[in-house]
Write a protein that holds these residues in place. Structure first.
Motif, PDB file in Angstrom:
ATOM      1  N   THR A 127      13.480  -2.893  -9.718  1.00  0.00           N
ATOM      2  CA  THR A 127      14.097  -4.085  -9.206  1.00  0.00           C
ATOM      3  C   THR A 127      13.466  -4.153  -7.702  1.00  0.00           C
ATOM      4  O   THR A 127      13.381  -3.179  -6.945  1.00  0.00           O
ATOM      5  N   PRO A 128      12.786  -5.319  -7.314  1.00  0.00           N
ATOM      6  CA  PRO A 128      12.294  -5.561  -6.036  1.00  0.00           C
ATOM      7  C   PRO A 128      13.449  -5.197  -5.081  1.00  0.00           C
ATOM      8  O   PRO A 128      14.467  -5.539  -5.115  1.00  0.00           O
ATOM      9  N   ALA A 129      13.052  -5.040  -3.932  1.00  0.00           N
ATOM     10  CA  ALA A 129      13.890  -4.409  -3.005  1.00  0.00           C
ATOM     11  C   ALA A 129      14.874  -5.516  -2.419  1.00  0.00           C
ATOM     12  O   ALA A 129      16.060  -5.644  -2.159  1.00  0.00           O
ATOM     13  N   PHE A 130      14.113  -6.973  -2.263  1.00  0.00           N
ATOM     14  CA  PHE A 130      14.783  -8.026  -1.737  1.00  0.00           C
ATOM     15  C   PHE A 130      16.022  -8.691  -2.614  1.00  0.00           C
ATOM     16  O   PHE A 130      16.972  -9.274  -2.194  1.00  0.00           O
ATOM     17  N   GLU A 131      15.697  -8.144  -4.069  1.00  0.00           N
ATOM     18  CA  GLU A 131      16.803  -8.514  -4.835  1.00  0.00           C
ATOM     19  C   GLU A 131      18.234  -7.868  -4.600  1.00  0.00           C
ATOM     20  O   GLU A 131      19.020  -8.211  -5.053  1.00  0.00           O
ATOM     21  N   LEU A 132      18.053  -6.466  -4.031  1.00  0.00           N
ATOM     22  CA  LEU A 132      19.215  -5.879  -3.792  1.00  0.00           C
ATOM     23  C   LEU A 132      19.587  -5.535  -2.256  1.00  0.00           C
ATOM     24  O   LEU A 132      20.364  -4.798  -1.912  1.00  0.00           O
ATOM     25  N   ALA A 133      18.868  -6.362  -1.414  1.00  0.00           N
ATOM     26  CA  ALA A 133      18.914  -6.349  -0.084  1.00  0.00           C
ATOM     27  C   ALA A 133      20.337  -6.906   0.155  1.00  0.00           C
ATOM     28  O   ALA A 133      20.829  -7.684  -0.368  1.00  0.00           O
ATOM     29  N   ASP A 134      21.129  -6.278   1.110  1.00  0.00           N
ATOM     30  CA  ASP A 134      22.404  -6.550   1.432  1.00  0.00           C
ATOM     31  C   ASP A 134      23.398  -6.364   0.320  1.00  0.00           C
ATOM     32  O   ASP A 134      24.486  -7.066   0.097  1.00  0.00           O
TER      33      ASP A 134
ATOM     34  N   LYS B 196       2.080   1.608 -10.572  1.00  0.00           N
ATOM     35  CA  LYS B 196       1.001   1.102  -9.758  1.00  0.00           C
ATOM     36  C   LYS B 196       1.417   0.327  -8.605  1.00  0.00           C
ATOM     37  O   LYS B 196       2.485  -0.593  -8.688  1.00  0.00           O
ATOM     38  N   ILE B 197       1.271   0.913  -7.309  1.00  0.00           N
ATOM     39  CA  ILE B 197       2.015   0.132  -6.104  1.00  0.00           C
ATOM     40  C   ILE B 197       0.949   0.140  -5.023  1.00  0.00           C
ATOM     41  O   ILE B 197      -0.267   1.086  -5.098  1.00  0.00           O
ATOM     42  N   ASN B 198       0.931  -0.554  -4.152  1.00  0.00           N
ATOM     43  CA  ASN B 198       0.253  -0.857  -2.832  1.00  0.00           C
ATOM     44  C   ASN B 198       0.491   0.326  -1.827  1.00  0.00           C
ATOM     45  O   ASN B 198       1.324  -0.187  -0.916  1.00  0.00           O
ATOM     46  N   SER B 199       0.019   1.512  -2.001  1.00  0.00           N
ATOM     47  CA  SER B 199       0.401   2.749  -1.071  1.00  0.00           C
ATOM     48  C   SER B 199      -0.351   2.333   0.271  1.00  0.00           C
ATOM     49  O   SER B 199       0.424   2.637   1.100  1.00  0.00           O
ATOM     50  N   ALA B 200      -1.378   1.792   0.290  1.00  0.00           N
ATOM     51  CA  ALA B 200      -2.155   1.323   1.728  1.00  0.00           C
ATOM     52  C   ALA B 200      -1.097   0.474   2.314  1.00  0.00           C
ATOM     53  O   ALA B 200      -0.953   0.536   3.682  1.00  0.00           O
ATOM     54  N   PHE B 201      -0.705  -0.471   1.660  1.00  0.00           N
ATOM     55  CA  PHE B 201       0.181  -1.662   2.281  1.00  0.00           C
ATOM     56  C   PHE B 201       1.644  -0.718   3.014  1.00  0.00           C
ATOM     57  O   PHE B 201       1.996  -1.098   4.037  1.00  0.00           O
ATOM     58  N   LEU B 202       2.274  -0.111   2.016  1.00  0.00           N
ATOM     59  CA  LEU B 202       3.125   0.711   2.262  1.00  0.00           C
ATOM     60  C   LEU B 202       3.154   1.388   3.526  1.00  0.00           C
ATOM     61  O   LEU B 202       4.046   1.532   4.549  1.00  0.00           O
ATOM     62  N   ASP B 203       1.920   2.300   3.711  1.00  0.00           N
ATOM     63  CA  ASP B 203       1.724   3.232   4.926  1.00  0.00           C
ATOM     64  C   ASP B 203       1.450   2.277   5.884  1.00  0.00           C
ATOM     65  O   ASP B 203       2.091   2.658   7.088  1.00  0.00           O
ATOM     66  N   ALA B 204       0.700   1.131   5.866  1.00  0.00           N
ATOM     67  CA  ALA B 204       0.556   0.407   7.171  1.00  0.00           C
ATOM     68  C   ALA B 204       1.902  -0.454   7.611  1.00  0.00           C
ATOM     69  O   ALA B 204       2.086  -0.104   8.775  1.00  0.00           O
ATOM     70  N   VAL B 205       2.679  -0.975   6.655  1.00  0.00           N
ATOM     71  CA  VAL B 205       4.102  -1.212   7.482  1.00  0.00           C
ATOM     72  C   VAL B 205       4.994  -0.393   7.808  1.00  0.00           C
ATOM     73  O   VAL B 205       5.591  -0.444   8.865  1.00  0.00           O
TER      74      VAL B 205
ATOM     75  N   ALA C 161       6.032  -7.389   1.507  1.00  0.00           N
ATOM     76  CA  ALA C 161       7.014  -6.835   2.430  1.00  0.00           C
ATOM     77  C   ALA C 161       8.451  -6.976   1.888  1.00  0.00           C
ATOM     78  O   ALA C 161       8.996  -6.298   1.880  1.00  0.00           O
ATOM     79  N   LYS C 162       8.716  -8.143   1.195  1.00  0.00           N
ATOM     80  CA  LYS C 162       9.951  -8.279   0.587  1.00  0.00           C
ATOM     81  C   LYS C 162      10.124  -7.447  -0.443  1.00  0.00           C
ATOM     82  O   LYS C 162      11.304  -7.051  -0.964  1.00  0.00           O
ATOM     83  N   HIS C 163       9.040  -7.604  -1.548  1.00  0.00           N
ATOM     84  CA  HIS C 163       9.038  -6.675  -2.537  1.00  0.00           C
ATOM     85  C   HIS C 163       9.349  -5.047  -2.331  1.00  0.00           C
ATOM     86  O   HIS C 163      10.289  -4.574  -2.763  1.00  0.00           O
ATOM     87  N   TYR C 164       8.767  -4.606  -1.332  1.00  0.00           N
ATOM     88  CA  TYR C 164       8.878  -3.031  -1.121  1.00  0.00           C
ATOM     89  C   TYR C 164      10.032  -2.851  -0.092  1.00  0.00           C
ATOM     90  O   TYR C 164      10.531  -1.800   0.119  1.00  0.00           O
ATOM     91  N   PHE C 165       9.985  -3.741   0.868  1.00  0.00           N
ATOM     92  CA  PHE C 165      11.047  -3.489   2.312  1.00  0.00           C
ATOM     93  C   PHE C 165      12.139  -4.080   2.039  1.00  0.00           C
ATOM     94  O   PHE C 165      13.229  -3.953   3.114  1.00  0.00           O
ATOM     95  N   GLY C 166      12.230  -5.221   1.517  1.00  0.00           N
ATOM     96  CA  GLY C 166      13.535  -6.089   1.265  1.00  0.00           C
ATOM     97  C   GLY C 166      13.777  -7.312   1.885  1.00  0.00           C
ATOM     98  O   GLY C 166      14.496  -8.225   1.836  1.00  0.00           O
ATOM     99  N   SER C 167      12.834  -7.456   2.962  1.00  0.00           N
ATOM    100  CA  SER C 167      12.866  -8.796   3.905  1.00  0.00           C
ATOM    101  C   SER C 167      11.344  -8.982   4.079  1.00  0.00           C
ATOM    102  O   SER C 167      10.600  -8.228   4.318  1.00  0.00           O
ATOM    103  N   PRO C 168      11.231 -10.249   4.877  1.00  0.00           N
ATOM    104  CA  PRO C 168       9.890 -10.621   5.150  1.00  0.00           C
ATOM    105  C   PRO C 168       9.556 -10.030   6.566  1.00  0.00           C
ATOM    106  O   PRO C 168      10.344  -9.417   7.331  1.00  0.00           O
ATOM    107  N   PRO C 169       8.260  -9.953   7.020  1.00  0.00           N
ATOM    108  CA  PRO C 169       7.852  -9.111   8.226  1.00  0.00           C
ATOM    109  C   PRO C 169       8.755  -9.320   9.353  1.00  0.00           C
ATOM    110  O   PRO C 169       8.848  -8.683  10.224  1.00  0.00           O
ATOM    111  N   LYS C 170       8.851 -10.765   9.747  1.00  0.00           N
ATOM    112  CA  LYS C 170       9.521 -11.220  10.815  1.00  0.00           C
ATOM    113  C   LYS C 170      10.781 -10.633  11.015  1.00  0.00           C
ATOM    114  O   LYS C 170      11.093 -10.186  12.098  1.00  0.00           O
ATOM    115  N   LYS C 171      11.708 -10.574  10.021  1.00  0.00           N
ATOM    116  CA  LYS C 171      12.802 -10.045   9.917  1.00  0.00           C
ATOM    117  C   LYS C 171      12.948  -8.576  10.281  1.00  0.00           C
ATOM    118  O   LYS C 171      13.712  -7.938  10.900  1.00  0.00           O
TER     119      LYS C 171
END
Length: 291
Positions: free
Chosen positions: A110-117, A163-172, A202-212
């Motif tokens: 499940t993408p992280a944003f679907e279970l955010a909060d 398959k995940i975008n590890s480079a993006f995960l590490d950068a964020v 960002a929403k998929h892996y971290f649960g919210s957009p970058p600004k938040k």
């Protein structure tokens, strides 16, 4: 300088442990909380967690209404974007695991944003065969045994070939956990993706957009400074990214649940104790140390 005025020692006891080497990319830390007396507090915005109610009960309104989780409940807790109320009944004992974004991506579909909060039953996100491993965490005797049982559970959940975008995960992760001011443009410069792609991932892996995410972690860093350093005024705890003191106070309270003054005076017992004990172990990922 304002100092904390209340001793949390008699109200709750907390201990942290490092995960086993096989799951350290997935789990930032384990923790065990014992609450001998009834406690009411607030929980600040958090990273994702898995929590096991070993005894007693916890009551929280993180899902938008007050809900009670009792002995035997295993919860998958998505990343939260604001503070929530929490209370514990006497004799509550909780074992938990801080889940890294990479861990979420590899263990759960499940993408992280679907279970955010949201707090949801862990059973809904593991296979029938893995339920026995969940029960193994409850059946373990003592924190070290809980850790070993949890290591087995999360290793079984790990889809290492996913398959995940590890480079993006590490950068964020680096962008969020750097205590110095980092604006959105810094992230855009660090990854070779369009702003729309960055927001989606960002929403998929971290649960919210970058600004938040930026606002959340900026406020968490400030609270960490108040807990870990001898800050004497708001400028030392904040960063140059805040416009003024009122902006800082408003943002701090939105994500931490207390004003900086209330935090320093000891009203924020659970988080202050958590932050103090969290530094007693080495963290493979700074994500679980900061968030």
């Amino acid at each position: 300088m304002i100092h904390a005025k209340r001793d949390t020692g008699s109200m709750l006891h907390m201990s942290y442990r490092r995960p086993g080497t096989s799951v350290r990319d997935l789990i930032g830390s384990y923790y065990c909380v014992s609450i001998p007396e009834a406690v009411k507090d607030v929980m600040r915005a958090e990273i994702a967690n898995v929590r096991f109610i070993l005894s007693g009960a916890a009551i929280t309104d993180v899902n938008g209404q007050e809900e009670r989780y009792t002995t035997g409940a295993a919860m998958l807790c998505g990343p939260t974007q604001t503070w929530s109320n929490i209370s514990f009944e006497p004799g509550t004992h909780i074992f938990g695991a801080a889940v890294t974004p990479k861990g979420w991506a590899r263990m759960f579909d499940t993408p992280a944003f679907e279970l955010a909060d949201k707090f949801v039953p862990l059973a809904d996100h593991v296979s029938a065969e893995q339920h026995v491993l969940v029960h193994g965490v409850f059946d373990a005797d003592g924190i070290d045994a809980h850790v070993r049982a949890a290591d087995r559970l999360f290793a079984a959940l790990d889809q290492s070939d996913k398959k995940i975008n590890s480079a993006f995960l590490d950068a964020v992760t680096t962008w969020l956990t750097n205590p110095e001011p980092n604006e959105l443009n810094d992230l855009l410069a660090a990854v070779d993706l369009s702003p729309r792609q960055i927001e989606r991932l960002a929403k998929h892996y971290f649960g919210s957009p970058p600004k938040k995410l930026h606002r959340k972690f900026r406020a968490l860093h400030s609270a960490n400074r108040l807990a870990w350093e001898e800050a004497s005024n708001w400028q030392e705890a904040a960063t140059t990214a805040y416009f003024d003191q009122s902006h800082f106070i408003r943002e701090f309270k939105e994500f931490n649940g207390r004003t900086p003054r209330e935090f320093l005076q000891g009203a924020h017992l659970l988080v202050r104790q958590t932050l103090t004990q969290r530094r007693q172990i080495e963290h493979h990922s700074p994500y679980s140390l900061v968030g």
